[in-house]
Scaffold this motif. Structure first.
Motif, PDB file in Angstrom:
ATOM      1  N   ASP A   1       0.830  -1.302  -0.100  1.00 23.42           N
ATOM      2  CA  ASP A   1      -0.008   0.038   0.092  1.00 23.42           C
ATOM      3  C   ASP A   1       0.968   1.297  -0.126  1.00 23.42           C
ATOM      4  OD1 ASP A   1      -1.051   1.966   2.284  1.00 23.42           O
ATOM      5  OD2 ASP A   1      -2.671   1.506   0.896  1.00 23.42           O
TER       6      ASP A   1
ATOM      7  N   GLU B   1       1.884   2.707   3.374  1.00 28.16           N
ATOM      8  CA  GLU B   1       2.913   1.528   4.095  1.00 28.16           C
ATOM      9  C   GLU B   1       4.235   1.664   3.534  1.00 28.16           C
ATOM     10  OE1 GLU B   1       3.116  -3.239   4.654  1.00 28.16           O
ATOM     11  OE2 GLU B   1       1.407  -2.508   3.902  1.00 28.16           O
TER      12      GLU B   1
ATOM     13  N   SER C   1       2.667   1.401  -8.523  1.00 24.07           N
ATOM     14  CA  SER C   1       1.970   0.610  -7.392  1.00 24.07           C
ATOM     15  C   SER C   1       1.383  -0.666  -7.935  1.00 24.07           C
ATOM     16  CB  SER C   1       1.021   1.177  -6.445  1.00 24.07           C
ATOM     17  OG  SER C   1      -0.291   1.656  -7.142  1.00 24.07           O
TER      18      SER C   1
END
Length: 115
Positions: A35, A38, A82
């Protein structure tokens, strides 16, 4: 210890002027499937950098720190997709030894942990 305030324009101006081999280094990484928050937490924890941005913008996140001995600033730009887990991190600083040390810490932060 970071300065109390660093404007986005000042950050960009400093990064743009640091183009020498002893001022800027970039490394690539992959397989970073976390994430976004994170991921930044891992970087901050490993390096003691302070986020300049509060959120990812265009797959980019900026951080900085102030060196305690010299008060020089360190600028870090994280670019990361991501979806693919691939990205790169650029570290900019006028102090060569700090550049190397921070780079080593960031490499550890983006190395996937072994199970």
């Amino acid at each position: 210890r970071p300065p109390k305030l660093l404007r986005s324009a000042d950050f960009e101006k400093a990064v743009a002027r640091m183009t020498g081999v002893h001022q800027k280094t970039t490394f690539s990484f992959e397989n970073m499937k976390l994430d976004g928050q994170e991921f930044i937490h891992r970087i901050v924890k490993q390096s003691s950098l302070v986020p300049l941005d509060s959120v990812w913008k265009n797959n980019q996140f900026r951080l900085f720190a102030q060196l305690p001995a010299s008060n020089d600033l360190v600028y870090v730009v994280v670019k990361w997709d991501s979806n693919t887990g691939k990205g790169n991190i650029s570290v900019c600083c006028d102090v060569v030894t700090a550049l190397s040390n921070i780079l080593d810490g960031l490499k550890q932060a983006v190395t996937p942990t072994k199970a």
